[in-house]
Each structure stands twice: as structure tokens, then as C-alpha cells.
Enzyme design. Structure first.
Site, mmCIF file in Angstrom:
data_model
loop_
_atom_site.group_PDB
_atom_site.id
_atom_site.type_symbol
_atom_site.label_atom_id
_atom_site.label_comp_id
_atom_site.label_asym_id
_atom_site.label_seq_id
_atom_site.Cartn_x
_atom_site.Cartn_y
_atom_site.Cartn_z
ATOM 1 C CB THR A 184 -10.134 -102.106 -18.986
ATOM 2 O OG1 THR A 184 -10.729 -101.005 -19.666
ATOM 3 C CG2 THR A 184 -8.850 -102.520 -19.675
ATOM 4 N N GLY A 199 -14.319 -113.807 -6.073
ATOM 5 C CA GLY A 199 -15.360 -114.804 -5.820
ATOM 6 C C GLY A 199 -16.655 -114.149 -5.360
ATOM 7 C CB THR A 200 -17.263 -111.217 -3.154
ATOM 8 O OG1 THR A 200 -16.535 -111.777 -2.056
ATOM 9 C CG2 THR A 200 -18.439 -110.414 -2.640
ATOM 10 C CG HIS A 203 -7.615 -114.804 -2.934
ATOM 11 N ND1 HIS A 203 -7.534 -114.861 -1.564
ATOM 12 C CD2 HIS A 203 -8.909 -114.534 -3.220
ATOM 13 C CE1 HIS A 203 -8.731 -114.614 -1.037
ATOM 14 N NE2 HIS A 203 -9.575 -114.413 -2.025
ATOM 15 C CB SER A 214 -11.849 -116.753 -5.755
ATOM 16 O OG SER A 214 -11.067 -115.645 -5.404
ATOM 17 C CD GLN A 269 -12.042 -121.894 0.918
ATOM 18 O OE1 GLN A 269 -11.076 -122.651 0.778
ATOM 19 N NE2 GLN A 269 -11.914 -120.668 1.389
ATOM 20 C CB CYS A 288 -13.714 -114.502 17.838
ATOM 21 S SG CYS A 288 -14.100 -115.713 19.093
ATOM 22 C CG ASN A 341 -16.054 -120.325 4.109
ATOM 23 O OD1 ASN A 341 -17.190 -120.739 3.878
ATOM 24 N ND2 ASN A 341 -15.835 -119.236 4.803
#
Ligand code: PLP
Length: 377
Positions: free
Chosen positions: A238, A69-70, A201, A199, A179, A323, A149
Site C-alpha cells: 500500500t 534509497g537503499t 530525506h 531518496s 546525494q 570511525c 556521500n
């Protein structure tokens, strides 16, 4: 283990892993090779593209595989700017985008682009009107995520697209739908967006594979990677055949009874919200509509401690990125919460596999934590 961090990543169903193993061991040809094993691999990749494109309601020629996704976010913004290089150097985005978008914009600022960052209201939402107010003649790209997200807030992409059209803006509209894909209505054509990042995952697929939708009206996509000319010359390298096969299998599996799965997640979220808010000191944060993300705060109890202690008990959830290296996440900061509420933020996220008993386990552990630990001052 109780896994309540589906916005971070998702478990891989056995059928997805099996399909990837099959491709890795039996169908390992290079899709660019001329002999039959290579051509079979090419056919397989194109079949997978068709499956994913169907889930987005687009043409398979409009879908380009990426490594994540990035990469999709980076590529979308850079190629949209290049496409609109005669329009101007102004970008509109939000302060609560994923860092894949924010850091791209910051890097572009250093190169002379001007970026307007829209701030959400206290509920975590952005309006189309804010985009309208920021829009200029020289706005080349508007990049607004579909689902945040951390808060689970759904942003009004269809309204933003309609506004751009009404104002006859030449700006291209990109959405980071990492998301949103298979969680909320996400068809790029129905939303009216020009580009969309997804994405694998986050929906039960493998890490390391994503895709970028680029609407058919945009010709001459600027390649991010130059080389052997794969992905119709737009993205060399590839093809990651096993990852692509896993992505398509995950989409197929998710698509089976998707409405029921989303209803289940929404029910789990409502149950979790009700049970958590019944704990003294827990408050809701933001008003996210997405069925899989809930943000709350155990006010005054540092979320890093909560996440670590629950993690040690086998309960996985997240502090958002609340955090991150001791600093509040940019999303939590943008919500303008007081220090004790911001410091206690927790993100709980669900998948089709989440059970009501998982929520009971979380609530019991959280109550225990609260009763045995001192809050921060
Ligand atoms: N955009 C959003 C909204 C995300 O939640 C994520 C992942 O957490 C990404 C982009 C990045 O996706 P990837 O992990 O595939 O690079």
C-alpha cells in the site's frame, strides 16, 4: 544547535510536515479503494509522482516509489541483472559506493556473480576510462554513484553512458543519485542512465520514502516485492501516502529558487573550507565538487572524539562513517590516506538553511578542541 550534517539527513520544513499531517488525518484513504476517498488518494499519489518526475525531467510512468534509497539501489541492481540475465554475470561498480550498493554486490558475489570494484584516485574521483577498461562482453550492470556521500566527488555519468553506447555494450547503467538529486545536474535522460535511485530525506523530505527511475526502454521490471500489484505491478505494498506527499512537497519547496540555493551552499562550502584550512593541522581531503559536502581532516585528532565533543556542544557533523565501530570507512580507506590524516577525517555538509554564523561556530569549537586535546601519536 548548529546542524552541519545535511548529507546524513535534512531538517523538514514546516510546510512539508503540515502537508504530511493533512494527508495522515484528512486524506487517509487507501489509493486502491474504489470509493471517492480512495480515488482522491490515488489522484494525490499520481500528482506527487508528476511533481517528482518533473524535477528529474522524466515521465511519471518511469518513476516508482520505494521505501528508501537503499531499496531503490537493491531493486535497481537485482532487476537490471534479471533483465540482462542472457548478457552475463559481470557487474562493474566502485569501491566507494554507499553500502546499499556494495552490500548488494557482495551478496551477489556469494551467488556466483563477478564484481569489478573500481578504485578512486587520491582526489576521490573515478573516470569513464576505468569503466571502459573493466567492461566485458558479459557485463550486465554498471552501477556508479552520481555524488559520493563522504567526499562530495561528482562522478562522470554522462561520459560513462556515452562510453557504453560507443562500445555497444548491453550493460544497463544504474546511478545512486541519493546525494546528487537537486544538488547537481541529475536528469537521467540528459545523463543517459537507465536507472536512478533517489531518496526524500536528503532534500527536506521525510525518511522512509525513495524512488527508482527506470527508463522507458526497459520493459518487464522485475518486482522486488510481490503482492497487491501497486506501482503498476512493479512494487507491491500500500502506497505510503503521507510520505509520498511529503516527498513531493519537499521537491516543490527545493525547486523554488534552486539555483540561488545551490549558489548559497557553494558559497558556504567555500567559506567553510577557507576558514577550516586556516586552522593549523586541518587539511582538505578529496576534491569534491558537490555544493553541499566538504571533507577535511584535523590530522591526528580522532574524528570520533571530535564528533562526540562537538555533538555535546550542539554542533552536528559527521566523521563520514570514518570511525564506524572503530574502523575507517571504506571511502576513507579507498583514498589511501596516511593513518593520522585518515583518523581525523570530518564530513561537514550544508543545506539551504545553513548560515555563515554556523561555520564561525564550528571553527571556534574545532579550534578550542584542538587547543585543549592531545593528538594521537
Ligand atoms: N546512497 C547514498 C549515496 C546515500 O548517501 C544514502 C543515505 O545516506 C543512501 C544511498 C541510502 O538512502 P536511504 O537512507 O534513503 O536508504
Amino acid at each position: 544547535m548548529i546542524y552541519l550534517d545535511h548529507a546524513a539527513t535534512t531538517p523538514i520544513p514546516a510546510a512539508v510536515a503540515d502537508e504530511m499531517y493533512r494527508v495522515l488525518t484528512q486524506q487517509f484513504g487507501n489509493p486502491s479503494s474504489q470509493y471517492p476517498m480512495g480515488q482522491e488518494a490515488r489522484k494525490m499519489v499520481e500528482g506527487c509522482r508528476t511533481v517528482i518526475a518533473a524535477a528529474l525531467g522524466c515521465q511519471s510512468s518511469e518513476l516508482h516509489f520505494t521505501s528508501c534509497g537503499t531499496e531503490s539501489d537493491n531493486w535497481a541492481i537485482l532487476s537490471a541483472l534479471w533483465h540482462n540475465r542472457h548478457v552475463g554475470k559481470h557487474i562493474i561498480t566502485t569501491t566507494v559506493e554507499h553500502s546499499a550498493v556494495l552490500e548488494t554486490c557482495r551478496a551477489l558475489e556469494a551467488q556466483g556473480y563477478e564484481v569489478t570494484y573500481l578504485k578512486p584516485d587520491k582526489t576521490g574521483h573515478i573516470t569513464a576510462r576505468q569503466v571502459g577498461d573493466a567492461l566485458r562482453e558479459d557485463t550486465a550492470v554498471v552501477s556508479v554513484m552520481l555524488v559520493n556521500n563522504e567526499t562530495g566527488c561528482v562522478f562522470p555519468l554522462a561520459e560513462i553512458a556515452a562510453l557504453l553506447k560507443e562500445r555497444r555494450s548491453r550493460a544497463l547503467l544504474h546511478t545512486d543519485a541519493v546525494q546528487g538529486f537537486m544538488k547537481v545536474p541529475c536528469a537521467p535522460k540528459a545523463l543517459g542512465v537507465d536507472m536512478m535511485s533517489i531518496s526524500a530525506h536528503k532534500i527536506g523530505g521525510p525518511k522512509g520514502i525513495g524512488a527508482l527511475y527506470v527508463g522507458g526502454s526497459i520493459r518487464n521490471i522485475r518486482p522486488l516485492l510481490h503482492g497487491g500489484g501497486q506501482e503498476a505491478g512493479t512494487r507491491s505494498g500500500t502506497e505510503a501516502t503521507a510520505q509520498i506527499a511529503g516527498f513531493a512537497k519537499a521537491v516543490e519547496l527545493r525547486a523554488e529558487g534552486l539555483t540561488d540555493k545551490l549558489a548559497h551552499m557553494a558559497e558556504i562550502k567555500a567559506y567553510c573550507r577557507e576558514k577550516l584550512l586556516a586552522i593549523d593541522g586541518v587539511v582538505a581531503v578529496g576534491q569534491g565538487e558537490a555544493p553541499h559536502i566538504l571533507m577535511v581532516s584535523l590530522v591526528g585528532y580522532p574524528s570520533a572524539n571530535v564528533v562526540t565533543e562537538l555533538g555535546a556542544q550542539g554542533i552536528c557533523l559527521s566523521a563520514g562513517s570514518a570511525c564506524h565501530r572503530g574502523k575507517l570507512s571504506h571511502v576513507v580507506t579507498a583514498l589511501g590516506l596516511d593513518k593520522r590524516t585518515a583518523g581525523g577525517v570530518l564530513r561537514i555538509s550544508f543545506g539551504p538553511e545553513t548560515d555563515f554564523s554556523d561555520i564561525d561556530g564550528l571553527c571556534a569549537a574545532l579550534l578550542q578542541h584542538k587547543n585543549t586535546r592531545f593528538p594521537m601519536l
